[in-house]
Design a protein around this motif. Structure first.
Motif, PDB file in Angstrom:
ATOM      1  N   PHE A  53      24.346   6.153 -40.466  1.00  0.00           N
ATOM      2  CA  PHE A  53      23.359   6.519 -39.454  1.00  0.00           C
ATOM      3  C   PHE A  53      24.036   7.206 -38.275  1.00  0.00           C
ATOM      4  O   PHE A  53      23.504   8.176 -37.717  1.00  0.00           O
ATOM      5  N   ALA A  54      25.206   6.730 -37.909  1.00  0.00           N
ATOM      6  CA  ALA A  54      25.957   7.354 -36.813  1.00  0.00           C
ATOM      7  C   ALA A  54      26.299   8.802 -37.142  1.00  0.00           C
ATOM      8  O   ALA A  54      26.248   9.681 -36.276  1.00  0.00           O
ATOM      9  N   SER A  55      26.626   9.061 -38.407  1.00  0.00           N
ATOM     10  CA  SER A  55      26.944  10.439 -38.803  1.00  0.00           C
ATOM     11  C   SER A  55      25.706  11.332 -38.734  1.00  0.00           C
ATOM     12  O   SER A  55      25.804  12.522 -38.432  1.00  0.00           O
ATOM     13  N   PHE A  56      24.518  10.770 -38.994  1.00  0.00           N
ATOM     14  CA  PHE A  56      23.280  11.536 -38.869  1.00  0.00           C
ATOM     15  C   PHE A  56      22.971  11.868 -37.407  1.00  0.00           C
ATOM     16  O   PHE A  56      22.359  12.894 -37.103  1.00  0.00           O
ATOM     17  N   LEU A  57      23.376  10.987 -36.503  1.00  0.00           N
ATOM     18  CA  LEU A  57      23.050  11.146 -35.087  1.00  0.00           C
ATOM     19  C   LEU A  57      24.015  12.057 -34.337  1.00  0.00           C
ATOM     20  O   LEU A  57      23.673  12.592 -33.277  1.00  0.00           O
ATOM     21  N   GLU A  58      25.205  12.232 -34.865  1.00  0.00           N
ATOM     22  CA  GLU A  58      26.227  13.013 -34.162  1.00  0.00           C
ATOM     23  C   GLU A  58      25.779  14.433 -33.811  1.00  0.00           C
ATOM     24  O   GLU A  58      26.043  14.915 -32.714  1.00  0.00           O
ATOM     25  N   PRO A  59      25.069  15.153 -34.711  1.00  0.00           N
ATOM     26  CA  PRO A  59      24.613  16.503 -34.336  1.00  0.00           C
ATOM     27  C   PRO A  59      23.636  16.517 -33.161  1.00  0.00           C
ATOM     28  O   PRO A  59      23.425  17.564 -32.543  1.00  0.00           O
ATOM     29  N   PHE A  60      23.073  15.356 -32.843  1.00  0.00           N
ATOM     30  CA  PHE A  60      22.126  15.261 -31.728  1.00  0.00           C
ATOM     31  C   PHE A  60      22.804  14.767 -30.449  1.00  0.00           C
ATOM     32  O   PHE A  60      22.136  14.450 -29.468  1.00  0.00           O
ATOM     33  N   GLY A  61      24.122  14.665 -30.481  1.00  0.00           N
ATOM     34  CA  GLY A  61      24.868  14.262 -29.298  1.00  0.00           C
ATOM     35  C   GLY A  61      24.939  12.769 -29.070  1.00  0.00           C
ATOM     36  O   GLY A  61      25.307  12.323 -27.979  1.00  0.00           O
ATOM     37  N   ILE A  62      24.589  11.974 -30.079  1.00  0.00           N
ATOM     38  CA  ILE A  62      24.639  10.514 -29.966  1.00  0.00           C
ATOM     39  C   ILE A  62      25.877  10.015 -30.714  1.00  0.00           C
ATOM     40  O   ILE A  62      26.042  10.285 -31.902  1.00  0.00           O
ATOM     41  N   SER A  63      26.727   9.295 -30.026  1.00  0.00           N
ATOM     42  CA  SER A  63      27.973   8.834 -30.628  1.00  0.00           C
ATOM     43  C   SER A  63      27.806   7.485 -31.319  1.00  0.00           C
ATOM     44  O   SER A  63      26.825   6.756 -31.101  1.00  0.00           O
ATOM     45  N   TYR A  64      28.784   7.157 -32.125  1.00  0.00           N
ATOM     46  CA  TYR A  64      28.868   5.878 -32.826  1.00  0.00           C
ATOM     47  C   TYR A  64      28.808   4.714 -31.840  1.00  0.00           C
ATOM     48  O   TYR A  64      28.097   3.726 -32.044  1.00  0.00           O
ATOM     49  N   LEU A  65      29.525   4.842 -30.726  1.00  0.00           N
ATOM     50  CA  LEU A  65      29.552   3.773 -29.729  1.00  0.00           C
ATOM     51  C   LEU A  65      28.215   3.635 -29.011  1.00  0.00           C
ATOM     52  O   LEU A  65      27.793   2.521 -28.671  1.00  0.00           O
ATOM     53  N   GLN A  66      27.533   4.733 -28.770  1.00  0.00           N
ATOM     54  CA  GLN A  66      26.209   4.651 -28.145  1.00  0.00           C
ATOM     55  C   GLN A  66      25.213   3.955 -29.071  1.00  0.00           C
ATOM     56  O   GLN A  66      24.361   3.188 -28.604  1.00  0.00           O
ATOM     57  N   LEU A  67      25.315   4.233 -30.368  1.00  0.00           N
ATOM     58  CA  LEU A  67      24.461   3.553 -31.336  1.00  0.00           C
ATOM     59  C   LEU A  67      24.692   2.043 -31.274  1.00  0.00           C
ATOM     60  O   LEU A  67      23.743   1.256 -31.210  1.00  0.00           O
ATOM     61  N   LEU A  68      25.967   1.626 -31.275  1.00  0.00           N
ATOM     62  CA  LEU A  68      26.283   0.205 -31.207  1.00  0.00           C
ATOM     63  C   LEU A  68      25.834  -0.404 -29.879  1.00  0.00           C
ATOM     64  O   LEU A  68      25.394  -1.560 -29.831  1.00  0.00           O
ATOM     65  N   ALA A  69      25.949   0.362 -28.800  1.00  0.00           N
ATOM     66  CA  ALA A  69      25.566  -0.135 -27.472  1.00  0.00           C
ATOM     67  C   ALA A  69      24.079  -0.463 -27.395  1.00  0.00           C
ATOM     68  O   ALA A  69      23.665  -1.310 -26.597  1.00  0.00           O
ATOM     69  N   VAL A  70      23.280   0.206 -28.221  1.00  0.00           N
ATOM     70  CA  VAL A  70      21.848  -0.099 -28.272  1.00  0.00           C
ATOM     71  C   VAL A  70      21.567  -1.156 -29.343  1.00  0.00           C
ATOM     72  O   VAL A  70      20.824  -2.121 -29.108  1.00  0.00           O
ATOM     73  N   ALA A  71      22.170  -1.005 -30.512  1.00  0.00           N
ATOM     74  CA  ALA A  71      21.838  -1.860 -31.652  1.00  0.00           C
ATOM     75  C   ALA A  71      22.256  -3.310 -31.444  1.00  0.00           C
ATOM     76  O   ALA A  71      21.495  -4.233 -31.793  1.00  0.00           O
ATOM     77  N   ILE A  72      23.432  -3.548 -30.884  1.00  0.00           N
ATOM     78  CA  ILE A  72      23.917  -4.931 -30.748  1.00  0.00           C
ATOM     79  C   ILE A  72      23.041  -5.755 -29.793  1.00  0.00           C
ATOM     80  O   ILE A  72      22.549  -6.825 -30.181  1.00  0.00           O
ATOM     81  N   PRO A  73      22.814  -5.313 -28.554  1.00  0.00           N
ATOM     82  CA  PRO A  73      21.975  -6.153 -27.670  1.00  0.00           C
ATOM     83  C   PRO A  73      20.527  -6.284 -28.135  1.00  0.00           C
ATOM     84  O   PRO A  73      19.920  -7.351 -27.982  1.00  0.00           O
TER      85      PRO A  73
END
Length: 433
Positions: free
Chosen positions: A154-174
């Motif tokens: 999913f992180a690889s799908f988001l990268e072209p939209f300027g969303i990083s792997y760490l930003q994904l985790l920053a939302v998903a974990i909490p």
């Protein structure tokens, strides 16, 4: 023809779900044959990265299990649970959530379930309460694990939209943690106390309820070493992903891409555990995590390939039919993912099959991330292995599958948890992204 082809896809998914286990992977591959040879569609992309990540992570997990690492983690969890038996409905899902978060697979929950049952009986807590939310927590944690295939792809799908792997985790974990708390609160209010349950009393009189088991004491040096090596590996992966991300940019030309790094580090982890703990290599493929993980890889291969074959050939029609509605009501993506994951039986397979299409339809990254937890609706059909294991391990008879299939112990806590995660996802995602 698109409706006929969609029917073919659904028929093969249904066939796979009826076969059970690895059968959904088999049926997915068979569906690709029908769509390509009989209907003339071009074969979709094989989710190679997803499969390789699953295999590499499972290789390391199986080595840790052989070394006694999983038993050691359960021993630590048992110590915490037995100190607070009255709060097992909240501590149980905490244990299974973080075991999955660290391991990248929900199958680690098997080891914790019997402990949760025993502690529940000690605290006069209806075992269905902690078991239901613990199984759900082990599933939804996949969407927050740094090394799960679903998160990485999913992180690889988001990268072209300027969303990083760490930003994904920053939302998903909490969001998933908060959602599990909400789910635990709801689960804690369901059903009578154990001592007042008539089914339990009947089973107790009939001698069908087991007595307290002795606490496990799996704390060998090898077990501790394997857990330490695995935890260090996770820290290395997250740190490396941070350093090579465009947001941080400390390593501009990384020798390994993030997905490659995860695969390489996990194989290195398995090597170190095997050497340090002096494992016999022929025993590792016999580990339960190895078998279940490799089955998951086949399932993802077949069903994700089938889904991509259909979607990639009809993306234009799908955009025309659903693009406007999904853009206007972006929360509907969560509903689509929820029902898809019921059949696909895999967070990674559902993500691989549907998320690219959703993003191509114009769904915002925030909405996609908020809806991500909905790929964890594996509990809806009462046939998923961890769910069945929980029912089987509860000798009090409080955790059960109703005669109407869907009226089982897991449905309400599961739906509440996913709904809460989606809501929190929109709120937190809107603030962070």
């Amino acid at each position: 023809m698109i409706w006929l082809e969609l029917l073919i896809v659904l028929l093969f998914i249904f066939l796979g779900s009826k076969m059970g286990g690895i059968g959904i992977g088999y049926a997915g591959g068979a569906g690709v044959v029908v769509l390509t040879l009989l209907f003339g569609l071009e074969a979709g992309s094989v989710p190679v990265d997803v499969i390789l990540i699953i295999m590499a992570v499972i290789a390391a997990i199986a080595a840790m299990q052989k070394a006694g690492g999983l038993d050691y983690l359960v021993h630590l969890s048992e110590s915490v649970l037995r100190k607070n038996p009255k709060r097992v409905t909240f501590l149980g899902p905490t244990v299974t959530y973080f075991m999955t978060l660290l391991a990248g697979t929900g199958h680690t929950a098997y080891a914790a379930l019997p402990v949760i049952v025993e502690v529940s009986k000690e605290g006069n807590v209806r075992p269905s309460k902690p078991l239901s939310i613990s199984v759900v927590a082990s599933q939804i944690a996949i969407t927050a694990s740094p090394i799960s295939a679903a998160v990485v792809i999913f992180a690889s799908f988001l990268e072209p939209f300027g969303i990083s792997y760490l930003q994904l985790l920053a939302v998903a974990i909490p969001t998933t943690i908060l959602a599990c708390v909400v789910g635990a609160i709801v689960a804690n209010r369901l059903g009578k106390p154990l001592s007042e349950d008539p089914v339990y009393q009947e089973r107790l009189k009939a001698g069908l309820v087991k007595q307290k088991n002795a606490a496990t004491n799996e704390n060998t040096k090898e077990a501790k070493r394997s857990v330490l090596v695995f935890l260090v590996a996770i820290v290395i992966i997250v740190t490396y992903a941070s350093l090579i991300s465009k947001k941080v940019g400390l390593i501009e030309s990384p020798p390994l891409a993030r997905n490659q790094a995860i695969i390489a580090v996990m194989l290195l982890t398995a090597t170190v555990i095997a050497l340090v703990c002096k494992l016999k290599m022929s025993d590792i493929p016999n580990m339960s995590t190895f078998k279940s993980g490799m089955s998951a890889a086949i399932c993802v291969l077949g069903v994700a390939w089938l889904g991509d074959t259909f979607v990639s050939n009809h993306i234009g029609e799908i955009k025309a039919a659903a693009g406007g509605m999904l853009n206007q009501y972006s929360w509907l993506l969560a509903v689509v993912l929820f029902f898809a994951s019921m059949l696909l039986y895999s967070q990674a397979a559902t993500t691989t099959a549907l998320m690219p299409a959703a993003l191509a339809l114009g769904i915002s990254p925030v909405a996609a991330i908020a809806s991500f937890a909905a790929v964890s609706a594996l509990f809806v059909l009462p046939t998923y292995p961890t769910l069945l294991a929980a029912v089987e391990m509860d000798d009090t008879g409080t955790t059960k599958i109703g005669k109407y299939v869907f009226n089982h112990s897991f449905i309400i806590p599961g739906i509440v948890t996913i709904a809460a995660s989606v809501i929190f996802g929109f709120l937190i995602g809107g603030l962070i992204l």
